[in-house]
Enzyme design. Structure first.
Site, PDB file in Angstrom:
ATOM      1  N   ASP A  23       8.142  -0.038   1.871  1.00 19.46           N
ATOM      2  CA  ASP A  23       8.825  -1.265   1.463  1.00 19.46           C
ATOM      3  C   ASP A  23       8.336  -2.477   2.238  1.00 19.46           C
ATOM      4  O   ASP A  23       7.593  -2.356   3.217  1.00 19.46           O
ATOM      5  CB  ASP A  23      10.338  -1.108   1.667  1.00 19.46           C
ATOM      6  CG  ASP A  23      10.957  -0.148   0.669  1.00 19.46           C
ATOM      7  OD1 ASP A  23      10.459  -0.071  -0.467  1.00 19.46           O
ATOM      8  OD2 ASP A  23      11.944   0.525   1.029  1.00 19.46           O
ATOM      9  N   TYR A  80       6.900  10.015  10.147  1.00 25.59           N
ATOM     10  CA  TYR A  80       7.328   8.625  10.316  1.00 25.59           C
ATOM     11  C   TYR A  80       7.896   8.450  11.718  1.00 25.59           C
ATOM     12  O   TYR A  80       8.515   9.370  12.261  1.00 25.59           O
ATOM     13  CB  TYR A  80       8.435   8.259   9.320  1.00 25.59           C
ATOM     14  CG  TYR A  80       8.007   8.033   7.897  1.00 25.59           C
ATOM     15  CD1 TYR A  80       7.654   6.758   7.447  1.00 25.59           C
ATOM     16  CD2 TYR A  80       7.985   9.086   6.983  1.00 25.59           C
ATOM     17  CE1 TYR A  80       7.288   6.545   6.127  1.00 25.59           C
ATOM     18  CE2 TYR A  80       7.611   8.880   5.659  1.00 25.59           C
ATOM     19  CZ  TYR A  80       7.270   7.608   5.246  1.00 25.59           C
ATOM     20  OH  TYR A  80       6.902   7.398   3.938  1.00 25.59           O
TER      21      TYR A  80
END
Length: 256
Positions: free
Chosen positions: A53, A111
């Site tokens: 994003d 991540y």
């Protein structure tokens, strides 16, 4: 038709995200435009391992594209970095099997989420971490993190995608969620077989509410059972999130 794999690092601050969007600047768009110029083609389709994003960063995003001819990869590598903005770097360009797919061949991803916990925010970390100003109990944070590991239905921790539908299979396996010290705060390391839309940020938001005593640790299992996004906490902000690495079965990135 030949397949080529790119490993990419980028600072997501100035972009609408990875994916091409109308009237917005994206990382995918910038790389595709550079490839079109260098390969002298009107259209080159670049496929990423997944979208990030707006404001989310990457140290090891992976993408692939197909081209009918062999390419001088050393020259392409240098030329791409010469054309691209300085906040997007191509770390590697490699030939892979035509069967390789950056998204569907991936077997797991890693991540990291960065938290800045000092009273005064370091201005040099403001775009790369979440300045969390409530006091937290790190021991509770670690205990809560354990509850997310393993195989679960993560419906409550997944936003609906832009297309308006949730993932068809919300069951994911989180192999580890480690809490590590980091300069000025903490680093939350996630490794799993796949991640739903905004799943990491939604988990971090919930963990920090528990660690700061805004929510009880016992609520986590209730949130899982509810299978309702509204039961989890607000998503952590995007700037603390980094896609670190995408893993594949074989060295050339292709499943047998």
């Amino acid at each position: 038709m030949h397949c080529y794999k790119l490993t990419i690092a980028y600072d997501g601050t100035n972009y609408s995200g990875w994916q091409i969007q109308p009237n917005a600047s994206s990382i995918q768009q910038k790389i595709q435009e550079a490839l079109c110029i260098l390969l002298k083609k009107e259209k080159v389709v670049l496929v990423g391992s997944g979208r990030t994003d707006a404001g989310v960063h990457a140290k090891g995003q992976v993408a692939h594209f197909h081209f009918q001819d062999y390419i001088d990869l050393s020259r392409l590598h240098v030329s791409l970095n010469g054309l691209l903005p300085r906040d997007i770097r191509i770390k590697a360009v490699e030939p892979v099997s035509p069967r390789f797919h950056s998204q569907y061949s991936a077997i797991r991803k890693e991540y990291h989420y960065y938290l800045h916990l000092n009273k005064v925010m370091d201005p040099f970390q403001r775009l790369y971490s979440w300045h969390f100003q409530r006091k937290i109990d790190v021991n509770i944070l670690k205990k809560a993190a354990i509850l997310f590991t393993g195989t679960h239905d993560f419906t409550s921790f997944a936003n609906e995608a832009h297309r308006g539908t949730a993932a068809k299979n919300p069951v994911r396996t989180l192999y580890r969620l480690d809490i590590k010290p980091n300069e000025g705060g903490l680093r939350l390391e996630f490794e799993g077989d796949g991640f739903l839309y905004k799943m990491v940020r939604n988990i971090v938001g919930t963990l920090m509410d528990v660690a700061s005593h805004k929510r009880a640790i016992e609520e986590i299992n209730q949130i899982f059972a509810a299978k309702n996004r509204r039961q989890a906490s607000l998503a952590a902000p995007p700037e603390g999130l980094f896609l670190i690495q995408v893993f594949y079965e074989n060295e050339n990135g292709c499943l047998d």
